[in-house]
Every structure is written in structure tokens, then in C-alpha cells.
Design an enzyme around this catalytic site. Sequence first.
Site, PDB file in Angstrom:
ATOM      1  N   ASN A   1       2.352   1.263   4.235  1.00  0.00           N
ATOM      2  CA  ASN A   1       2.784   0.219   5.279  1.00  0.00           C
ATOM      3  C   ASN A   1       2.247   0.187   6.757  1.00  0.00           C
ATOM      4  O   ASN A   1       2.896  -0.382   7.466  1.00  0.00           O
ATOM      5  CB  ASN A   1       4.029  -0.302   5.011  1.00  0.00           C
ATOM      6  CG  ASN A   1       4.433  -1.847   5.208  1.00  0.00           C
ATOM      7  OD1 ASN A   1       5.542  -2.230   5.576  1.00  0.00           O
ATOM      8  ND2 ASN A   1       3.302  -2.585   5.246  1.00  0.00           N
TER       9      ASN A   1
ATOM     10  N   ASP B   1      -8.360   3.596   1.470  1.00  0.00           N
ATOM     11  CA  ASP B   1      -7.221   3.886   2.424  1.00  0.00           C
ATOM     12  C   ASP B   1      -8.080   4.690   3.837  1.00  0.00           C
ATOM     13  O   ASP B   1      -8.929   5.597   3.927  1.00  0.00           O
ATOM     14  CB  ASP B   1      -6.419   5.184   2.070  1.00  0.00           C
ATOM     15  CG  ASP B   1      -5.249   5.650   2.731  1.00  0.00           C
ATOM     16  OD1 ASP B   1      -5.179   4.995   4.007  1.00  0.00           O
ATOM     17  OD2 ASP B   1      -4.300   6.293   2.500  1.00  0.00           O
TER      18      ASP B   1
ATOM     19  N   CYS C   1      -1.366   0.948   7.381  1.00  0.00           N
ATOM     20  CA  CYS C   1      -2.893   0.464   7.482  1.00  0.00           C
ATOM     21  C   CYS C   1      -3.228  -0.554   7.041  1.00  0.00           C
ATOM     22  O   CYS C   1      -3.513  -1.392   7.513  1.00  0.00           O
ATOM     23  CB  CYS C   1      -3.570   1.686   6.998  1.00  0.00           C
ATOM     24  SG  CYS C   1      -3.201   3.126   8.239  1.00  0.00           S
ATOM     25  N   ARG C   2      -3.252  -0.422   5.456  1.00  0.00           N
ATOM     26  CA  ARG C   2      -3.911  -1.613   4.819  1.00  0.00           C
ATOM     27  C   ARG C   2      -3.095  -2.855   4.643  1.00  0.00           C
ATOM     28  O   ARG C   2      -3.561  -3.854   4.673  1.00  0.00           O
ATOM     29  CB  ARG C   2      -4.389  -0.915   3.190  1.00  0.00           C
ATOM     30  CG  ARG C   2      -5.601   0.007   3.304  1.00  0.00           C
ATOM     31  CD  ARG C   2      -5.675   0.901   2.155  1.00  0.00           C
ATOM     32  NE  ARG C   2      -4.536   1.682   1.899  1.00  0.00           N
ATOM     33  CZ  ARG C   2      -4.132   2.194   0.803  1.00  0.00           C
ATOM     34  NH1 ARG C   2      -5.030   2.260  -0.278  1.00  0.00           N
ATOM     35  NH2 ARG C   2      -3.159   3.093   0.969  1.00  0.00           N
ATOM     36  N   SER C   3      -1.977  -2.611   3.959  1.00  0.00           N
ATOM     37  CA  SER C   3      -1.072  -3.961   3.843  1.00  0.00           C
ATOM     38  C   SER C   3      -0.673  -4.573   5.051  1.00  0.00           C
ATOM     39  O   SER C   3      -0.645  -5.860   5.035  1.00  0.00           O
ATOM     40  CB  SER C   3       0.130  -3.494   2.950  1.00  0.00           C
ATOM     41  OG  SER C   3       1.206  -2.585   3.443  1.00  0.00           O
TER      42      SER C   3
ATOM     43  N   CYS D   1       0.692  -1.147  -0.051  1.00  0.00           N
ATOM     44  CA  CYS D   1       0.067   0.108  -0.060  1.00  0.00           C
ATOM     45  C   CYS D   1       0.973   1.138   0.013  1.00  0.00           C
ATOM     46  O   CYS D   1       2.024   1.255  -0.384  1.00  0.00           O
ATOM     47  CB  CYS D   1      -0.826  -0.089   1.185  1.00  0.00           C
ATOM     48  SG  CYS D   1      -0.075   0.162   2.858  1.00  0.00           S
TER      49      CYS D   1
HETATM   50  P1  4NP Z   1      -1.631   2.996   4.173  1.00  0.00           P
HETATM   51  O1  4NP Z   1      -2.217   4.181   4.744  1.00  0.00           O
HETATM   52  O2  4NP Z   1      -1.125   3.132   2.949  1.00  0.00           O
HETATM   53  O3  4NP Z   1      -2.987   1.791   4.250  1.00  0.00           O
HETATM   54  O4  4NP Z   1      -0.561   2.266   5.047  1.00  0.00           O
HETATM   55  C1  4NP Z   1      -1.376   5.412   4.924  1.00  0.00           C
HETATM   56  C2  4NP Z   1      -0.807   5.596   5.872  1.00  0.00           C
HETATM   57  C3  4NP Z   1      -0.213   6.806   5.794  1.00  0.00           C
HETATM   58  C4  4NP Z   1      -0.411   7.842   5.048  1.00  0.00           C
HETATM   59  C5  4NP Z   1      -1.241   7.443   3.879  1.00  0.00           C
HETATM   60  C6  4NP Z   1      -1.773   6.224   3.718  1.00  0.00           C
HETATM   61  N1  4NP Z   1       0.378   8.933   4.970  1.00  0.00           N
HETATM   62  O5  4NP Z   1      -0.283  10.117   4.387  1.00  0.00           O
HETATM   63  O6  4NP Z   1       1.225   9.289   5.926  1.00  0.00           O
END
Ligand code: 4NP
Length: 155
Positions: A12, A124, A14-16, A9
Site C-alpha cells: 500500500n 510491482d 506503490c501500486r494501490s 496491493c
Molecule cells: P506495493 O509495493 O505492494 O505496490 O505497495 C511494495 C511495497 C513494499 C514492499 C513490496 C512491494 N515491501 O516488500 O516492503
Amino acid sequence: MQRAVLFVCLGNICRSPLAEAALRAEAVAAGIAITIDSAGTGNWHAGNPPDPRAQAEALRHGIDIAGYRARQVRTEDFRRFDWIYALDPQNLRDLHAVAPRRPLAKVGLLMDLVPGREGTAVIDPYYGTEDDFAATWDDVSEAARRIVGRLEASR
Ligand code: 4NP
């Protein structure tokens, strides 16, 4: 050799990591040994544990992901893993942009595994609520069941 799956994602955190946890759980339940990891296309959160809300969501399903640490995807991932699944279409484009010329890994969109959800994102949840993390879990665990189903069919 054990088959290897990487989830990617943006951050790294939240989703992955939730996809990684969901596939671990499904693989254990099915009695299948798989190498599983996750990474982000970005590096802002490298070295950090998953978002507390992601940790709480995994715990609700009996899985402790507090020990996971974020890292950025790297070129060797395209040789070490058999499959790399992007959590959303932007992640997929970013993966293709950094892929080496002759990757071993098959690179695809995670939700393409789920009939009726082809081409769609695992949304997200970073700027969302607890409910959004629950929706993330539903998506990644459905996809994880599809991965295990495919592996079972091919063994
Ligand atoms: P992820 O979520 O891609 O599912 O881990 C996010 C985590 C952090 C950010 C964006 C999405 N960020 O902008 O810091």
C-alpha cells in the site's frame, strides 16, 4: 448510496495508492462521486506515506498523494466496499484468504478490466526504477478509465 472501490496491493505504498489517485482523477474528470481507498495485504508499511517515487509519479499527473497513509486490509472492508480490486494475482489469493464468509464486496483482479490484459499483474515497481512507476501509472490509469466507464454505463 455512493459506490465504494478499494484497491489492494502488497505494501500500500506503490501500486494501490497510484490506483487510488488515478481513479480519483478519472472520477473527477467524469463528474462521478465515488468513495475510493487503498490498502495492503501486508502491514509493514502501515502508517507510512506512499513511496517517494510513487508520490513523484502522481505529481507528474497533477495529483498530490503525500497525505495518503498505508494501512492493512481488514475484514470490514469486505462489507464497506462494493468492489475490491487486487493489483496482482498473489494479492487476489491473499484477499480471498482473509475474506469473510459472506462479503458484500465483489473481489477481482484489476487488470481483468482491461481487454487483452486479463489475468495479469500490475508489476510491482518497488525494486524497480522510475520507468517502472510510469508503467504502473499507465496500467492503473487505464483500469481507472474502465471503472469510470462501467459506472457511467450503470447510472
Ligand atoms: P506495493 O509495493 O505492494 O505496490 O505497495 C511494495 C511495497 C513494499 C514492499 C513490496 C512491494 N515491501 O516488500 O516492503
